[in-house]
Design a protein around this motif. Structure first.
Motif, PDB file in Angstrom:
ATOM      1  N   SER A  79       0.804  -1.338   0.000  1.00 46.80           N
ATOM      2  CA  SER A  79       0.038  -0.076   0.095  1.00 46.80           C
ATOM      3  C   SER A  79       0.917   1.164   0.199  1.00 46.80           C
ATOM      4  N   GLU A 120       2.047   1.720  -3.498  1.00 49.25           N
ATOM      5  CA  GLU A 120       0.790   2.053  -4.420  1.00 49.25           C
ATOM      6  C   GLU A 120       0.575   3.744  -4.009  1.00 49.25           C
ATOM      7  N   THR A 121       0.710   3.950  -2.637  1.00 49.07           N
ATOM      8  CA  THR A 121       0.449   5.582  -2.424  1.00 49.07           C
ATOM      9  C   THR A 121       1.249   6.454  -3.045  1.00 49.07           C
ATOM     10  N   ALA A 130       2.949   5.945  -5.796  1.00 48.50           N
ATOM     11  CA  ALA A 130       2.574   5.880  -7.227  1.00 48.50           C
ATOM     12  C   ALA A 130       1.340   7.112  -7.545  1.00 48.50           C
ATOM     13  N   LEU A 131       0.444   6.865  -6.511  1.00 47.04           N
ATOM     14  CA  LEU A 131      -0.801   7.752  -6.752  1.00 47.04           C
ATOM     15  C   LEU A 131      -0.449   9.153  -6.404  1.00 47.04           C
ATOM     16  N   LYS A 132       0.104   9.284  -5.232  1.00 46.02           N
ATOM     17  CA  LYS A 132       0.312  10.727  -4.708  1.00 46.02           C
ATOM     18  C   LYS A 132       1.488  11.356  -4.886  1.00 46.02           C
ATOM     19  N   TYR A 171       5.256  10.012   0.251  1.00 53.31           N
ATOM     20  CA  TYR A 171       4.678   9.308   1.059  1.00 53.31           C
ATOM     21  C   TYR A 171       5.730   9.565   2.333  1.00 53.31           C
ATOM     22  N   LYS A 190      10.080   9.842 -11.135  1.00 53.44           N
ATOM     23  CA  LYS A 190       8.648   9.830 -11.242  1.00 53.44           C
ATOM     24  C   LYS A 190       8.233   8.476 -12.000  1.00 53.44           C
ATOM     25  N   LEU A 225       5.840   5.099 -10.634  1.00 49.93           N
ATOM     26  CA  LEU A 225       4.598   4.839 -11.257  1.00 49.93           C
ATOM     27  C   LEU A 225       4.570   3.597 -11.718  1.00 49.93           C
ATOM     28  N   ASN A 283       3.533  -2.102 -10.133  1.00 50.35           N
ATOM     29  CA  ASN A 283       3.055  -3.191 -11.123  1.00 50.35           C
ATOM     30  C   ASN A 283       4.274  -4.159 -11.965  1.00 50.35           C
TER      31      ASN A 283
END
Length: 122
Positions: free
Chosen positions: A17, A20-21, A23-25, A28, A67, A71, A75
């Motif tokens: 998680s 994933e955070t 990558a999303l925001k 962290y 960046k 991203l 995956n």
């Protein structure tokens, strides 16, 4: 996110998680309270960064990851990123950022969000 500092080496380990955070925001962080002060450790995705880099400002260690790599990281099978930086004092600072795998030994730590350990699947 876990941080390990030993001599001139810094290692961050991230759960699923947390990766994933990032990558999303694109950012962290976590912090540890020391009474009136806190120590913060953070990770930031940056388009201008080509290799894993770091700075230490205002009681915060921030690792910078490219960046595009941040991203793609959730995956793919890439375990982590590393670099070695020369300091102004002529020493080398080693940086390591990696996915946190389930431990191979018994531990009381919650590992439900960790990546499966490839050594345990053999």
């Amino acid at each position: 996110m876990k941080i390990r500092i030993q001599g001139n080496s810094i290692r961050y380990r991230l759960t699923k998680s947390e990766v994933e955070t990032l990558a999303l925001k694109g950012y962290y962080q976590e912090e540890t309270q020391f009474g009136e002060k806190s120590f913060t450790y953070a990770l930031k995705a940056d388009t201008n960064v080509q290799v894993l880099s770091v700075d230490f400002k205002s009681d915060t260690i921030t690792l910078y990851l490219n960046k595009t790599k941040s991203l793609e990281w959730p995956n793919n099978e890439i375990v982590g990123f590393s670099s070695k930086l020369k300091t102004s004092k002529g020493t080398t600072l080693s940086l390591l950022l990696e996915k946190d795998f389930v431990c191979m030994d018994n531990t009381v730590e919650d590992q439900s969000d960790n990546y499966p350990n490839p050594k345990l699947s053999k």
